[in-house]
Motif scaffolding. Structure first.
Motif, PDB file in Angstrom:
ATOM      1  N   ASN A  35     -44.304   0.613  12.359  1.00  7.31           N
ATOM      2  CA  ASN A  35     -44.179  -0.515  13.285  1.00  7.31           C
ATOM      3  C   ASN A  35     -42.818  -0.479  13.965  1.00  7.31           C
ATOM      4  O   ASN A  35     -41.801  -0.869  13.380  1.00  7.31           O
ATOM      5  CB  ASN A  35     -44.379  -1.819  12.529  1.00  7.31           C
ATOM      6  CG  ASN A  35     -44.320  -3.032  13.442  1.00  7.31           C
ATOM      7  OD1 ASN A  35     -44.211  -2.898  14.660  1.00  7.31           O
ATOM      8  ND2 ASN A  35     -44.383  -4.219  12.859  1.00  7.31           N
ATOM      9  N   LEU A  36     -42.775  -0.039  15.219  1.00  5.52           N
ATOM     10  CA  LEU A  36     -41.515   0.046  15.950  1.00  5.52           C
ATOM     11  C   LEU A  36     -40.987  -1.322  16.371  1.00  5.52           C
ATOM     12  O   LEU A  36     -39.839  -1.429  16.803  1.00  5.52           O
ATOM     13  CB  LEU A  36     -41.687   0.928  17.191  1.00  5.52           C
ATOM     14  CG  LEU A  36     -42.019   2.399  16.928  1.00  5.52           C
ATOM     15  CD1 LEU A  36     -42.108   3.164  18.232  1.00  5.52           C
ATOM     16  CD2 LEU A  36     -40.981   3.037  16.015  1.00  5.52           C
ATOM     17  N   ALA A  37     -41.790  -2.360  16.221  1.00  9.41           N
ATOM     18  CA  ALA A  37     -41.347  -3.715  16.555  1.00  9.41           C
ATOM     19  C   ALA A  37     -40.821  -4.466  15.332  1.00  9.41           C
ATOM     20  O   ALA A  37     -40.526  -5.657  15.420  1.00  9.41           O
ATOM     21  CB  ALA A  37     -42.494  -4.501  17.188  1.00  9.41           C
ATOM     22  N   HIS A  38     -40.698  -3.773  14.202  1.00  9.54           N
ATOM     23  CA  HIS A  38     -40.319  -4.443  12.959  1.00  9.54           C
ATOM     24  C   HIS A  38     -38.962  -5.144  13.083  1.00  9.54           C
ATOM     25  O   HIS A  38     -38.811  -6.301  12.669  1.00  9.54           O
ATOM     26  CB  HIS A  38     -40.280  -3.421  11.823  1.00  9.54           C
ATOM     27  CG  HIS A  38     -39.988  -4.011  10.484  1.00  9.54           C
ATOM     28  ND1 HIS A  38     -40.936  -4.664   9.729  1.00  9.54           N
ATOM     29  CD2 HIS A  38     -38.833  -4.058   9.744  1.00  9.54           C
ATOM     30  CE1 HIS A  38     -40.400  -5.081   8.605  1.00  9.54           C
ATOM     31  NE2 HIS A  38     -39.127  -4.730   8.591  1.00  9.54           N
ATOM     32  N   GLY A  39     -37.979  -4.455  13.643  1.00  8.51           N
ATOM     33  CA  GLY A  39     -36.658  -5.072  13.787  1.00  8.51           C
ATOM     34  C   GLY A  39     -36.690  -6.282  14.688  1.00  8.51           C
ATOM     35  O   GLY A  39     -36.019  -7.299  14.418  1.00  8.51           O
ATOM     36  N   ASP A  40     -37.458  -6.218  15.761  1.00  9.88           N
ATOM     37  CA  ASP A  40     -37.564  -7.358  16.674  1.00  9.88           C
ATOM     38  C   ASP A  40     -38.311  -8.519  16.026  1.00  9.88           C
ATOM     39  O   ASP A  40     -38.040  -9.685  16.336  1.00  9.88           O
ATOM     40  CB  ASP A  40     -38.266  -6.918  17.954  1.00  9.88           C
ATOM     41  CG  ASP A  40     -37.516  -5.808  18.660  1.00  9.88           C
ATOM     42  OD1 ASP A  40     -36.420  -6.068  19.182  1.00  9.88           O
ATOM     43  OD2 ASP A  40     -38.028  -4.671  18.665  1.00  9.88           O
ATOM     44  N   LEU A  96     -47.180   3.594  20.355  1.00  8.91           N
ATOM     45  CA  LEU A  96     -47.055   3.099  21.723  1.00  8.91           C
ATOM     46  C   LEU A  96     -47.247   1.580  21.780  1.00  8.91           C
ATOM     47  O   LEU A  96     -46.523   0.879  22.486  1.00  8.91           O
ATOM     48  CB  LEU A  96     -48.077   3.800  22.624  1.00  8.91           C
ATOM     49  CG  LEU A  96     -47.836   5.297  22.867  1.00  8.91           C
ATOM     50  CD1 LEU A  96     -48.973   5.897  23.688  1.00  8.91           C
ATOM     51  CD2 LEU A  96     -46.514   5.522  23.579  1.00  8.91           C
ATOM     52  N   VAL A  97     -48.231   1.092  21.021  1.00 12.01           N
ATOM     53  CA  VAL A  97     -48.501  -0.345  21.028  1.00 12.01           C
ATOM     54  C   VAL A  97     -47.321  -1.119  20.441  1.00 12.01           C
ATOM     55  O   VAL A  97     -46.879  -2.128  21.009  1.00 12.01           O
ATOM     56  CB  VAL A  97     -49.795  -0.655  20.252  1.00 12.01           C
ATOM     57  CG1 VAL A  97     -49.935  -2.160  20.032  1.00 12.01           C
ATOM     58  CG2 VAL A  97     -51.004  -0.129  21.012  1.00 12.01           C
ATOM     59  N   THR A  98     -46.798  -0.669  19.310  1.00  7.60           N
ATOM     60  CA  THR A  98     -45.679  -1.386  18.694  1.00  7.60           C
ATOM     61  C   THR A  98     -44.403  -1.239  19.512  1.00  7.60           C
ATOM     62  O   THR A  98     -43.571  -2.147  19.531  1.00  7.60           O
ATOM     63  CB  THR A  98     -45.441  -0.916  17.252  1.00  7.60           C
ATOM     64  OG1 THR A  98     -45.248   0.507  17.231  1.00  7.60           O
ATOM     65  CG2 THR A  98     -46.621  -1.286  16.369  1.00  7.60           C
ATOM     66  N   PHE A  99     -44.240  -0.106  20.214  1.00  6.88           N
ATOM     67  CA  PHE A  99     -43.093   0.031  21.115  1.00  6.88           C
ATOM     68  C   PHE A  99     -43.198  -0.985  22.252  1.00  6.88           C
ATOM     69  O   PHE A  99     -42.215  -1.640  22.624  1.00  6.88           O
ATOM     70  CB  PHE A  99     -43.020   1.447  21.680  1.00  6.88           C
ATOM     71  CG  PHE A  99     -41.931   1.627  22.711  1.00  6.88           C
ATOM     72  CD1 PHE A  99     -40.603   1.709  22.319  1.00  6.88           C
ATOM     73  CD2 PHE A  99     -42.247   1.701  24.061  1.00  6.88           C
ATOM     74  CE1 PHE A  99     -39.598   1.866  23.265  1.00  6.88           C
ATOM     75  CE2 PHE A  99     -41.246   1.861  25.011  1.00  6.88           C
ATOM     76  CZ  PHE A  99     -39.918   1.942  24.616  1.00  6.88           C
ATOM     77  N   ILE A 217     -30.642  -6.999  19.083  1.00 10.49           N
ATOM     78  CA  ILE A 217     -30.207  -6.281  17.879  1.00 10.49           C
ATOM     79  C   ILE A 217     -31.370  -5.764  17.035  1.00 10.49           C
ATOM     80  O   ILE A 217     -31.152  -5.090  16.033  1.00 10.49           O
ATOM     81  CB  ILE A 217     -29.294  -7.153  16.999  1.00 10.49           C
ATOM     82  CG1 ILE A 217     -30.087  -8.298  16.352  1.00 10.49           C
ATOM     83  CG2 ILE A 217     -28.110  -7.674  17.784  1.00 10.49           C
ATOM     84  CD1 ILE A 217     -29.342  -8.981  15.229  1.00 10.49           C
ATOM     85  N   GLY A 218     -32.600  -6.042  17.430  1.00  7.39           N
ATOM     86  CA  GLY A 218     -33.751  -5.607  16.645  1.00  7.39           C
ATOM     87  C   GLY A 218     -33.804  -4.110  16.384  1.00  7.39           C
ATOM     88  O   GLY A 218     -34.006  -3.686  15.238  1.00  7.39           O
ATOM     89  N   PRO A 219     -33.619  -3.263  17.407  1.00  8.53           N
ATOM     90  CA  PRO A 219     -33.680  -1.815  17.159  1.00  8.53           C
ATOM     91  C   PRO A 219     -32.670  -1.322  16.133  1.00  8.53           C
ATOM     92  O   PRO A 219     -32.975  -0.415  15.349  1.00  8.53           O
ATOM     93  CB  PRO A 219     -33.399  -1.221  18.546  1.00  8.53           C
ATOM     94  CG  PRO A 219     -33.918  -2.254  19.493  1.00  8.53           C
ATOM     95  CD  PRO A 219     -33.581  -3.569  18.842  1.00  8.53           C
ATOM     96  N   ALA A 220     -31.475  -1.910  16.098  1.00 12.54           N
ATOM     97  CA  ALA A 220     -30.482  -1.507  15.094  1.00 12.54           C
ATOM     98  C   ALA A 220     -30.947  -1.878  13.694  1.00 12.54           C
ATOM     99  O   ALA A 220     -30.783  -1.098  12.746  1.00 12.54           O
ATOM    100  CB  ALA A 220     -29.135  -2.159  15.391  1.00 12.54           C
ATOM    101  N   ARG A 221     -31.556  -3.052  13.531  1.00 12.14           N
ATOM    102  CA  ARG A 221     -32.104  -3.433  12.230  1.00 12.14           C
ATOM    103  C   ARG A 221     -33.255  -2.511  11.844  1.00 12.14           C
ATOM    104  O   ARG A 221     -33.443  -2.185  10.673  1.00 12.14           O
ATOM    105  CB  ARG A 221     -32.604  -4.889  12.255  1.00 12.14           C
ATOM    106  CG  ARG A 221     -31.599  -5.928  12.694  1.00 12.14           C
ATOM    107  CD  ARG A 221     -30.404  -5.975  11.768  1.00 12.14           C
ATOM    108  NE  ARG A 221     -29.391  -5.020  12.156  1.00 12.14           N
ATOM    109  CZ  ARG A 221     -28.300  -5.308  12.879  1.00 12.14           C
ATOM    110  NH1 ARG A 221     -28.077  -6.524  13.271  1.00 12.14           N
ATOM    111  NH2 ARG A 221     -27.423  -4.376  13.199  1.00 12.14           N
TER     112      ARG A 221
END
Length: 287
Positions: A35-40, A96-99, A217-221
């Motif tokens: 899940n690439l949206a996890h940090g967000d 792609l969806v999570t991005f 800051i989500g991507p850094a987390r």
């Protein structure tokens, strides 16, 4: 004594990184979803807690209790109606969806809350400390680390002591066979993502009370969470805690040598572990 204090502070910081990573590890362990949206999601939950706290004047911990069911519902709906449609042997569609979700969340939070840094007020807990004899540590880092252990213990209890946990393991091992035994994999995946969002809410609570946060800051987390998960071994919850501690100690040691080296030291530790153990310290499907 200075180095002992530095290592202790790094271990406690690792508890926060383990909280960041636990939800990611849970989802990957069950459905092999990155899940690439996890940090967000963590930042979104932090804003939700802050909003509840400021609107109703509630204690942040009580606000997190209110936000957690909403985040569970959000995670359940996201998996049930969006991510389940793209899960399969090809890992690219979920990425792609999570991005896309990550980009949408960042821009949505930017519109709603502006780019200003925010913080969840924790009152006296922010500065309270305890003298352990050889080192003095803050109550907030101690509480964060204790919560990380409690979360991992709780998740393991769910996995190995409940019917839901058996369904998680069966679906993770073989979704087709599990469906023949009366288990609905898509529903199990939705519950797993909802549970991961509850862990995300807990991580967001401590993120917001310990540091400033903003929509970007989500991507850094996410990077810290990924590194902790990969160091520990994909899907290993206790390994995730070990990974978080390694990153935390590396960062505090790097900062003690040169403040500019803090983030770099964590990344170097990540690469060093991968050189020795390419699959992580405890490579398992689910721990």
């Amino acid at each position: 004594m200075i180095w002992i204090d530095t290592i202790v502070q790094g271990i406690l910081l690792g508890g926060l990184y383990a909280l960041f990573a636990a939800g990611l590890s849970l989802v990957f362990g069950i459905m092999r979803l990155v899940n690439l949206a996890h940090g967000d999601m963590i930042v979104f939950a932090a804003f939700a807690i802050m909003l509840i706290t400021s609107t109703f004047g509630l204690n942040p911990f009580l606000a997190a209790l209110i936000a957690a069911p909403a985040m569970f519902a959000l995670g359940w709906a996201l998996q049930r109606f969006v991510l389940n449609r793209v899960l399969g042997k090809d890992i690219l569609p979920p990425l792609l969806v999570t991005f896309g979700l990550s980009v949408a969340l960042q821009n949505g939070m930017l519109e709603a809350f502006s780019a200003d840094s925010q913080r969840i007020p924790a009152g006296p807990l922010e500065s309270a400390s305890v003298n352990l004899g050889f080192v003095t540590v803050g109550w907030m880092p101690l509480l964060t680390f204790a919560t990380a252990i409690a979360v991992i213990v709780g998740l393991n209890q769910v996995f190995y002591r409940t019917a839901l946990g058996r369904a998680f393991r069966a679906t993770s091992d073989d979704p087709v066979t599990a469906s023949l035994m009366g288990i609905a994999p898509k529903s199990i995946f939705a519950i797993a993502t909802g549970l991961a969002m509850v862990v995300v809410t807990i991580a967001a609570l401590y993120l917001g009370m310990r540091a400033n946060f903003d929509p970007s800051i989500g991507p850094a987390r996410l990077i810290y969470a990924f590194e902790a998960v990969i160091i520990g071994g994909l899907g290993s919850l206790w390994g995730t805690l070990a990974g978080g501690i390694i990153i935390g100690v590396a960062q505090t040691l790097g900062a003690a040598i040169n403040p500019e080296w803090q983030i770099l030291a964590g990344h170097i530790a990540f690469l060093a572990v991968l050189l020795v153990r390419p699959r992580g310290l405890f490579p398992r499907a689910v721990d």
